[in-house]
Write an enzyme that holds these catalytic residues in place. Structure first.
Site, PDB file in Angstrom:
ATOM      1  N   ARG A 207       1.075  -1.499  -0.098  1.00 54.10           N
ATOM      2  CA  ARG A 207       0.058   0.029  -0.048  1.00 54.10           C
ATOM      3  C   ARG A 207       1.363   1.680  -0.001  1.00 54.10           C
ATOM      4  O   ARG A 207       1.994   1.342   0.393  1.00 54.10           O
ATOM      5  CB  ARG A 207      -0.819  -0.323   1.213  1.00 54.10           C
ATOM      6  CG  ARG A 207      -1.928  -0.896   1.819  1.00 54.10           C
ATOM      7  CD  ARG A 207      -3.165  -0.985   0.199  1.00 54.10           C
ATOM      8  NE  ARG A 207      -3.706  -2.324   0.134  1.00 54.10           N
ATOM      9  CZ  ARG A 207      -4.701  -2.052   0.719  1.00 54.10           C
ATOM     10  NH1 ARG A 207      -5.740  -1.209   1.201  1.00 54.10           N
ATOM     11  NH2 ARG A 207      -5.778  -3.488   0.582  1.00 54.10           N
ATOM     12  N   GLU A 209      -0.390   4.438   0.191  1.00 53.51           N
ATOM     13  CA  GLU A 209      -0.187   5.269   1.992  1.00 53.51           C
ATOM     14  C   GLU A 209       0.837   5.990   2.332  1.00 53.51           C
ATOM     15  O   GLU A 209       1.667   5.163   2.476  1.00 53.51           O
ATOM     16  CB  GLU A 209      -1.426   4.733   2.611  1.00 53.51           C
ATOM     17  CG  GLU A 209      -2.863   4.485   1.998  1.00 53.51           C
ATOM     18  CD  GLU A 209      -3.382   3.246   1.171  1.00 53.51           C
ATOM     19  OE1 GLU A 209      -2.192   2.668   1.442  1.00 53.51           O
ATOM     20  OE2 GLU A 209      -4.072   2.510   1.486  1.00 53.51           O
ATOM     21  N   ARG A 215      -0.608   1.884  13.642  1.00 50.62           N
ATOM     22  CA  ARG A 215      -0.840   0.752  13.047  1.00 50.62           C
ATOM     23  C   ARG A 215      -1.297  -0.249  11.756  1.00 50.62           C
ATOM     24  O   ARG A 215      -1.640  -0.516  11.047  1.00 50.62           O
ATOM     25  CB  ARG A 215      -2.859   0.931  13.341  1.00 50.62           C
ATOM     26  CG  ARG A 215      -2.739   2.273  13.298  1.00 50.62           C
ATOM     27  CD  ARG A 215      -4.176   2.129  14.167  1.00 50.62           C
ATOM     28  NE  ARG A 215      -5.690   1.657  13.341  1.00 50.62           N
ATOM     29  CZ  ARG A 215      -6.875   1.089  13.593  1.00 50.62           C
ATOM     30  NH1 ARG A 215      -7.052   1.427  14.594  1.00 50.62           N
ATOM     31  NH2 ARG A 215      -7.473   1.252  12.206  1.00 50.62           N
ATOM     32  N   HIS A 216      -0.162   0.561  10.682  1.00 50.11           N
ATOM     33  CA  HIS A 216       0.527   0.466   9.780  1.00 50.11           C
ATOM     34  C   HIS A 216       1.655   0.290   9.238  1.00 50.11           C
ATOM     35  O   HIS A 216       2.320   0.451   9.590  1.00 50.11           O
ATOM     36  CB  HIS A 216      -0.252   2.006   8.495  1.00 50.11           C
ATOM     37  CG  HIS A 216      -1.979   2.388   8.693  1.00 50.11           C
ATOM     38  ND1 HIS A 216      -2.295   3.606  10.031  1.00 50.11           N
ATOM     39  CD2 HIS A 216      -3.066   1.661   8.191  1.00 50.11           C
ATOM     40  CE1 HIS A 216      -4.120   2.964   9.378  1.00 50.11           C
ATOM     41  NE2 HIS A 216      -4.400   2.247   8.601  1.00 50.11           N
ATOM     42  N   GLU A 347      -9.504  -3.064  13.753  1.00 42.12           N
ATOM     43  CA  GLU A 347      -9.492  -3.696  12.708  1.00 42.12           C
ATOM     44  C   GLU A 347      -8.403  -4.959  12.175  1.00 42.12           C
ATOM     45  O   GLU A 347      -7.702  -4.284  11.826  1.00 42.12           O
ATOM     46  CB  GLU A 347     -10.345  -2.948  11.573  1.00 42.12           C
ATOM     47  CG  GLU A 347     -10.514  -3.886   9.598  1.00 42.12           C
ATOM     48  CD  GLU A 347     -10.192  -2.900   8.854  1.00 42.12           C
ATOM     49  OE1 GLU A 347      -9.682  -3.541   7.691  1.00 42.12           O
ATOM     50  OE2 GLU A 347     -10.692  -1.892   9.003  1.00 42.12           O
ATOM     51  N   SER A 350     -11.567  -7.724   7.152  1.00 38.06           N
ATOM     52  CA  SER A 350     -12.525  -6.739   6.151  1.00 38.06           C
ATOM     53  C   SER A 350     -12.529  -8.350   5.089  1.00 38.06           C
ATOM     54  O   SER A 350     -12.056  -9.018   4.755  1.00 38.06           O
ATOM     55  CB  SER A 350     -11.586  -6.096   5.490  1.00 38.06           C
ATOM     56  OG  SER A 350     -13.136  -4.996   5.075  1.00 38.06           O
ATOM     57  N   ARG A 398      -0.990  -6.900  11.191  1.00 37.43           N
ATOM     58  CA  ARG A 398      -2.019  -6.170  12.593  1.00 37.43           C
ATOM     59  C   ARG A 398      -3.028  -7.333  13.705  1.00 37.43           C
ATOM     60  O   ARG A 398      -3.226  -7.134  14.844  1.00 37.43           O
ATOM     61  CB  ARG A 398      -3.663  -5.389  11.210  1.00 37.43           C
ATOM     62  CG  ARG A 398      -4.822  -5.063  12.601  1.00 37.43           C
ATOM     63  CD  ARG A 398      -4.253  -3.807  12.724  1.00 37.43           C
ATOM     64  NE  ARG A 398      -3.659  -2.965  11.806  1.00 37.43           N
ATOM     65  CZ  ARG A 398      -4.840  -2.192  11.314  1.00 37.43           C
ATOM     66  NH1 ARG A 398      -5.482  -2.154  11.453  1.00 37.43           N
ATOM     67  NH2 ARG A 398      -4.324  -1.291  10.313  1.00 37.43           N
TER      68      ARG A 398
END
Length: 424
Positions: A207, A209, A215-216, A347, A350, A398
């Site tokens: 990813r 981002e 948490r990422h 989370e 998903s 996670r």
């Protein structure tokens, strides 16, 4: 022979037996004319009582690699060790330089630890994290193989975005443009059209981002399943509840020493609460957090929900904030059959039942301002017999971090990749 036994293999029944241990020098202590050398391998630590100092190499510095042959001797004089090794030979395999850039036995800043990860991982507490993570991965595969799923591998270099977003890592692929995959989503859906209608996947995802949170990660590992011939999302939810119990059971059964090192007591969740998105908003408002319909759950909201129910599955999300392939409810298209699992305050999973009819999928893409021509390889599978299907995905790091209560997700990746870190 450089090693006959790991340290944990030595027991009371081996008193007076000769063994050869190998590992790293954890500490060296002088007590008069005797030196106590603490040897460390991946299973634990052992005390070596060196009475003949001439057999100890001059360059026996901390973190040097040695192989030691000796006799096991049970002892009651040490509060830390039930047995000692009386060495006959100490073989220096590779001395360490000094000073150490990082002391594995001393708590350091995370960035310093990550810069010197090979030393950091010699700390039994850090090793324990990855022994638990290993069991999470293996138990995931074991459970789904036992339930008839097929383990498949999918590409990490792709031609189009999985989610339709722009936060992708672009790569040059010979004369073409390509991207690092942000999810195996499209490929596992394609697999539902092949007849292999129950698949599991473990794969790296990327990813782009530009976040910088605890948490990422920009590279992580997904653990996915997809199942076909479903009427709704319930079969996927069933597997979700069962796998989380199986993972906890496996950790508790197989990682008792690691949990003790980490000071973590785990309990298998007796049940997993399921509530709709709108029910979660009502519960949050009763507890002082007000969100509007269409808002994603904030980190604060996820933490609060987990103080009430842990784990909890949130279902029936607003269609517009979920991925384009999420199946809308026939009688209320503003709601879709998507779901998340919250565990340990965030989370960790998903998923959704997917749109499986070609015309409906193209229509939804266009509504989302996505160009179906960019997804031809994916859409083709829906034109020639695609069964109804659903699935979900765990984020492995996670999940590991939340089960163990780690403060930063980077601690759950051996060599993490974030916005600023590209090595080691």
């Amino acid at each position: 022979m450089l090693r006959s036994h790991y340290i944990a293999d030595v027991n009371a029944g081996m008193d007076s037996q000769k063994v050869t241990l190998a590992g790293w020098v954890d500490t060296v202590r002088d007590v008069g004319k005797i030196k106590f050398l603490i040897l460390r391998d991946r299973t634990g630590k052992a005390q070596i009582v060196v009475k003949d100092l001439s057999m100890l190499p001059d360059n026996t510095l901390r973190e040097s690699v040695v192989s030691i042959e000796g006799t096991v001797s049970m002892t009651k004089s040490s509060k830390d060790f039930s047995w000692e090794l009386l060495p006959s030979t100490i073989n220096m395999l590779n001395p360490s330089e000094a000073p150490l850039p990082l002391d594995p036995n001393v708590e350091s800043e995370l960035e310093t630890r990550l810069d010197n990860r090979f030393l950091d991982l010699r700390n039994p507490k850090i090793q324990a994290i990855f022994r638990v993570k290993d069991v999470i991965q293996r138990s995931f595969v074991r459970y789904f193989e036992d339930h008839g799923f097929v383990l498949v591998n999918v590409p990490s270099v792709v031609a189009a975005s999985t989610e339709g977003g722009t936060d992708l890592f672009h790569v040059k692929y010979f004369e073409k443009s390509a991207y690092l995959s942000q999810s195996p989503q499209l490929y596992k859906q394609i697999m539902m059209a092949t007849g292999l209608d129950k698949v599991l996947i473990q794969t790296p995802v990327f990813r782009a981002e530009k976040h910088n949170t605890t948490r990422h990660l920009n590279e992580s590992t997904q653990m996915d399943i997809e199942i076909a011939f479903v009427e709704n999302e319930e079969p996927a939810l069933h597997y979700m509840k069962e796998i989380i119990q199986f993972i906890y059971t496996s950790i508790i059964r197989e990682c008792k020493p690691q949990l003790e090192i980490l000071g973590k007591e785990l309990h298998v969740p007796r049940s997993t609460k399921v509530m709709t998105y709108e029910e979660s908003l009502d519960l949050l408002e009763k507890n002082g957090i007000k969100l509007s319909f269409g808002d994603d759950l904030t980190p604060e909201a996820e933490r609060l929900l987990c103080t009430i129910h842990d784990p909890v599955i949130i279902t029936k999300w607003p269609t517009d904030i979920r991925a384009f392939y999420s199946m809308p409810e026939p009688d209320n298209p503003k709601i879709c059959r998507a779901y998340d699992m919250l565990l340990g305050g965030a989370e960790v999973l998903s998923g959704a039942q997917r749109i499986h009819k070609y015309d409906d999928l193209v229509k939804e893409m266009k509504r989302r301002k996505l160009n179906p021509d960019n997804f031809n390889f994916y859409l083709s599978a829906f034109r020639y017999g695609m069964p109804p299907h659903a699935g979900w995905s765990f984020g492995l790091e996670r999940l590991t971090a939340n089960i163990l209560g780690l403060k930063n997700i980077r601690e759950a990746m051996v060599f993490p990749r974030d916005r600023n870190r590209l090595e080691p």
